[in-house]
Design a protein around this motif. Sequence first.
Motif, PDB file in Angstrom:
ATOM      1  N   PHE A  41       0.751  -1.376   0.203  1.00 54.76           N
ATOM      2  CA  PHE A  41      -0.083  -0.021   0.182  1.00 54.76           C
ATOM      3  C   PHE A  41       0.785   1.319   0.050  1.00 54.76           C
ATOM      4  O   PHE A  41       0.578   2.327  -0.566  1.00 54.76           O
ATOM      5  CB  PHE A  41      -0.940  -0.016   1.120  1.00 54.76           C
ATOM      6  CG  PHE A  41      -1.836   1.269   1.520  1.00 54.76           C
ATOM      7  CD1 PHE A  41      -2.804   1.514   0.651  1.00 54.76           C
ATOM      8  CD2 PHE A  41      -1.221   2.236   2.383  1.00 54.76           C
ATOM      9  CE1 PHE A  41      -3.627   2.648   0.892  1.00 54.76           C
ATOM     10  CE2 PHE A  41      -1.919   3.500   2.714  1.00 54.76           C
ATOM     11  CZ  PHE A  41      -3.142   3.731   1.676  1.00 54.76           C
ATOM     12  N   LEU A  42       1.812   1.337   0.988  1.00 54.49           N
ATOM     13  CA  LEU A  42       2.773   2.460   0.806  1.00 54.49           C
ATOM     14  C   LEU A  42       3.394   2.881  -0.292  1.00 54.49           C
ATOM     15  O   LEU A  42       3.782   3.809  -0.774  1.00 54.49           O
ATOM     16  CB  LEU A  42       3.733   2.457   2.099  1.00 54.49           C
ATOM     17  CG  LEU A  42       3.000   2.202   3.369  1.00 54.49           C
ATOM     18  CD1 LEU A  42       4.141   2.299   4.521  1.00 54.49           C
ATOM     19  CD2 LEU A  42       2.385   3.773   3.776  1.00 54.49           C
ATOM     20  N   GLY A  43       4.066   1.516  -1.056  1.00 51.91           N
ATOM     21  CA  GLY A  43       4.861   1.638  -2.287  1.00 51.91           C
ATOM     22  C   GLY A  43       3.977   2.259  -3.279  1.00 51.91           C
ATOM     23  O   GLY A  43       4.261   3.114  -4.102  1.00 51.91           O
ATOM     24  N   LEU A  44       2.491   1.844  -3.572  1.00 52.34           N
ATOM     25  CA  LEU A  44       1.484   2.258  -4.282  1.00 52.34           C
ATOM     26  C   LEU A  44       1.220   3.720  -3.924  1.00 52.34           C
ATOM     27  O   LEU A  44       1.316   4.599  -5.016  1.00 52.34           O
ATOM     28  CB  LEU A  44       0.480   1.769  -4.417  1.00 52.34           C
ATOM     29  CG  LEU A  44      -0.841   1.898  -5.336  1.00 52.34           C
ATOM     30  CD1 LEU A  44      -0.419   2.015  -6.805  1.00 52.34           C
ATOM     31  CD2 LEU A  44      -1.904   0.999  -5.080  1.00 52.34           C
ATOM     32  N   THR A  45       1.194   4.103  -2.742  1.00 49.28           N
ATOM     33  CA  THR A  45       0.976   5.516  -2.475  1.00 49.28           C
ATOM     34  C   THR A  45       1.983   6.520  -2.845  1.00 49.28           C
ATOM     35  O   THR A  45       1.670   7.503  -3.388  1.00 49.28           O
ATOM     36  CB  THR A  45       0.774   5.535  -0.838  1.00 49.28           C
ATOM     37  OG1 THR A  45      -0.402   4.810  -0.462  1.00 49.28           O
ATOM     38  CG2 THR A  45       0.703   6.957  -0.473  1.00 49.28           C
ATOM     39  N   ARG A  46       3.272   5.982  -2.456  1.00 49.49           N
ATOM     40  CA  ARG A  46       4.567   6.759  -3.010  1.00 49.49           C
ATOM     41  C   ARG A  46       4.558   6.955  -4.482  1.00 49.49           C
ATOM     42  O   ARG A  46       4.945   7.855  -5.207  1.00 49.49           O
ATOM     43  CB  ARG A  46       5.814   6.141  -2.507  1.00 49.49           C
ATOM     44  CG  ARG A  46       6.859   6.858  -2.904  1.00 49.49           C
ATOM     45  CD  ARG A  46       8.251   6.069  -2.269  1.00 49.49           C
ATOM     46  NE  ARG A  46       8.304   4.720  -2.795  1.00 49.49           N
ATOM     47  CZ  ARG A  46       8.753   4.278  -4.235  1.00 49.49           C
ATOM     48  NH1 ARG A  46       8.992   5.326  -5.064  1.00 49.49           N
ATOM     49  NH2 ARG A  46       8.792   3.327  -4.475  1.00 49.49           N
ATOM     50  N   LYS A  47       4.185   5.929  -5.201  1.00 48.59           N
ATOM     51  CA  LYS A  47       4.190   5.933  -6.846  1.00 48.59           C
ATOM     52  C   LYS A  47       3.171   6.921  -7.283  1.00 48.59           C
ATOM     53  O   LYS A  47       3.512   7.632  -8.461  1.00 48.59           O
ATOM     54  CB  LYS A  47       3.902   4.531  -7.174  1.00 48.59           C
ATOM     55  CG  LYS A  47       4.192   4.248  -8.622  1.00 48.59           C
ATOM     56  CD  LYS A  47       3.723   2.970  -9.313  1.00 48.59           C
ATOM     57  CE  LYS A  47       3.821   2.894 -11.112  1.00 48.59           C
ATOM     58  NZ  LYS A  47       3.479   1.526 -11.285  1.00 48.59           N
ATOM     59  N   GLU A  48       2.041   6.971  -6.630  1.00 45.78           N
ATOM     60  CA  GLU A  48       1.065   7.931  -6.919  1.00 45.78           C
ATOM     61  C   GLU A  48       1.007   9.358  -6.700  1.00 45.78           C
ATOM     62  O   GLU A  48       0.729  10.318  -7.025  1.00 45.78           O
ATOM     63  CB  GLU A  48      -0.501   7.301  -6.605  1.00 45.78           C
ATOM     64  CG  GLU A  48      -0.761   6.248  -7.194  1.00 45.78           C
ATOM     65  CD  GLU A  48      -2.264   5.554  -6.711  1.00 45.78           C
ATOM     66  OE1 GLU A  48      -2.290   6.236  -5.737  1.00 45.78           O
ATOM     67  OE2 GLU A  48      -2.513   4.606  -7.310  1.00 45.78           O
TER      68      GLU A  48
END
Length: 430
Positions: A41-48
């Motif tokens: 979830f955090l990796g996706l948040t950073r990507k976005e």
Amino acid sequence: MNDKPPYKTLLVTLFIWVTIAGVIGLTIGSTTALLLHTNDFLGLTRKENSWLIFLLPLAGMAIGFLYMQAGEKSGNELYKGNNLVIEGVQGKKTMIRRLGPLVYVGTFLTVLFGGSTGREGAAIQMGGSVAETVIRFCKINAVDTKLLLMSGISAGFGTAFGAPIAGAVFGMEMTALGKLKYEAIVPCLVSSIVGHYTAEKLWGVKHESFIIETVPTMSFLTVSKVILLAILFSFLSVLYCQVRHGIQKYSEKITKKNHVLRAFAGGMIIVALTMIIGTVQYNGRGIEMLEQAFHEEVPAFAFLFKLVFTAVTLGTGFVGGEAIPLFFMGATLGNSLYGFVDLPLSFLAALGMIATFVGGANTPIAAFLLAIEMFDGKAIEFFFLACVTSYIFSGHHGLWPSQTIYEPKSRLYKIPTGKTVASIEKKKEE
């Protein structure tokens, strides 16, 4: 004279091991599932939200502050991370229970704001913390304490990678070179299997899939290529370990072990490197490029960029794991060699992934089993050869300086027994 074993004692001991290891596995399976889901979830948040990378220096300050405050009474032993777990198994140190929750917070901050790190370090340290908590509650004796700490390591590693058999052996193999404590196989296997199935079946964890599309034909030429490639991958692992430990040593020296300042500076360097390169592919875990390396070409020097990003991240006080960064380095180097070595692309990526990990972790048996579990038993002859070769040629270096050398990798090294990796490396510098 009656030579029969004391079956009653044996059964009672096995019952204790299995019960406690099961509790450890159930707990670590759940906490590791939390780790994996949260990291995704955090990796996706950073990507976005690419702007989050600019807050990495502040996240570093927060991590440094937390570790200094939580570790003040223990002489900041918490910053040893996996090395503290190893020393706990060796009986040199007492495992600090708050290390597990703390490394989770630190890993979440590192991943969210773009530090280059993995996940198994957090899972292993949580495994040690949970095991220590159960051990103290049950008032386990000193001998069984070591075995059950190993089972915590096994549960963390096996669950993190979806490889329970490799995890079982990893818990026994991680702490020392040249020695396996087979007595620990029962608790390590139980905790690793329980942890794995708890994460997958109870919490719905889905692990990354890496597929070897083509396996080369066994021949003298192919075997020769695999040996030479494994030597090259072992050198890559040594280079990473030396750079990473060098950055840590230097950053601690110039900041006088002010971990807040260390991590702030490291965060600034990562931000600068990200801006210079112009991509965020080397921030975070880098799973996308790691998977890409198995089926299409990646940037030629991706392995070097990842090496620098990870060495700076973890060398300056951020936390997490180093297995996935090593997987990334090895797989992308194998990918880059595709144009020069007449071997299938996916096979080269897989070979580099496992061989580079062996050179850093010094766990050839666990790495071989990991290859079997990850790649569905394909190319086992080549992986076994690569694991042995990388293990020997990486010398007495490694990710974890606290590993004890019970037997040198070869008598040609002329290494004294009973020393640690850290003491051997220090002697070479003198």
